[in-house]
Design a protein around this motif. Sequence first.
Motif, short mmCIF file in Angstrom:
data_model
loop_
_atom_site.label_atom_id
_atom_site.label_comp_id
_atom_site.label_asym_id
_atom_site.label_seq_id
_atom_site.Cartn_x
_atom_site.Cartn_y
_atom_site.Cartn_z
N GLU A 19 41.89 -7.26 61.69
CA GLU A 19 42.29 -8.33 60.78
C GLU A 19 41.87 -7.98 59.36
N ASP A 20 42.66 -8.42 58.39
CA ASP A 20 42.34 -8.23 56.98
C ASP A 20 42.10 -6.76 56.65
N ALA A 21 43.01 -5.93 57.10
CA ALA A 21 42.88 -4.49 56.89
C ALA A 21 44.23 -3.88 56.53
N ILE A 34 40.96 7.64 65.27
CA ILE A 34 42.28 7.77 64.63
C ILE A 34 42.70 6.39 64.17
N ARG A 35 43.13 6.28 62.92
CA ARG A 35 43.62 5.01 62.39
C ARG A 35 45.08 5.15 62.00
N PHE A 36 45.82 4.06 62.24
CA PHE A 36 47.25 3.99 61.93
C PHE A 36 47.46 2.95 60.83
N SER A 37 48.01 3.39 59.71
CA SER A 37 48.20 2.53 58.55
C SER A 37 49.33 1.53 58.77
N CYS A 38 49.22 0.40 58.10
CA CYS A 38 50.30 -0.59 58.09
C CYS A 38 51.46 -0.14 57.21
N PHE A 39 51.27 0.94 56.48
CA PHE A 39 52.26 1.38 55.50
C PHE A 39 52.74 2.80 55.79
N GLY A 40 54.03 2.99 55.83
CA GLY A 40 54.64 4.31 55.84
C GLY A 40 54.43 5.18 57.06
N LYS A 41 54.08 4.61 58.20
CA LYS A 41 53.85 5.39 59.43
C LYS A 41 52.86 6.54 59.18
N LEU A 42 51.76 6.20 58.55
CA LEU A 42 50.71 7.17 58.25
C LEU A 42 49.59 7.05 59.26
N PHE A 43 48.89 8.17 59.53
CA PHE A 43 47.69 8.12 60.34
C PHE A 43 46.68 9.11 59.78
N SER A 44 45.41 8.84 60.08
CA SER A 44 44.34 9.72 59.64
C SER A 44 43.30 9.80 60.75
N PHE A 97 43.79 2.68 55.04
CA PHE A 97 43.12 2.80 56.34
C PHE A 97 41.81 2.03 56.49
N ASP A 98 41.58 0.99 55.73
CA ASP A 98 40.28 0.32 55.81
C ASP A 98 40.44 -1.19 55.76
N TYR A 99 39.34 -1.87 55.91
CA TYR A 99 39.34 -3.33 55.76
C TYR A 99 39.43 -3.68 54.28
N LEU A 100 40.14 -4.75 53.98
CA LEU A 100 40.36 -5.12 52.58
C LEU A 100 39.39 -6.20 52.12
#
Length: 100
Positions: A19-21, A34-44, A97-100
């Motif tokens: 939540e809030d990320a 592994i994290r999956f971004s809410c934007f642009g089908k990105l992962f890191s 890729f982080d909490y906001l």
Amino acid sequence: MPLLQYESGEVFELDEYIEDASYFAGLYSTTVSIRFSCFGKLFSILNLTNVDPAFASRIVEFISKHGYTYVPAEVLDTEYTGANPHLKGTTWWVRYFDYL
């Protein structure tokens, strides 16, 4: 996820209660995250310091085959210079890729 576990030889757990990320899901093993971004089908991938490069390459290759773009964590550890004024003073890691 079973295919990723087979390809990597790692057992992953899914963290889908984000939540809030700026990311929507994370996969965690004893070795990497592994994290999956809410934007642009990105992962890191986090925690690659003590990981065999061949292991990391297998993970990147597998996830990339499914339409995601890999962004190395060290690239994201730079000052955010985008248009969102609420993120000034943070990094690109926070943006994607982080909490906001």
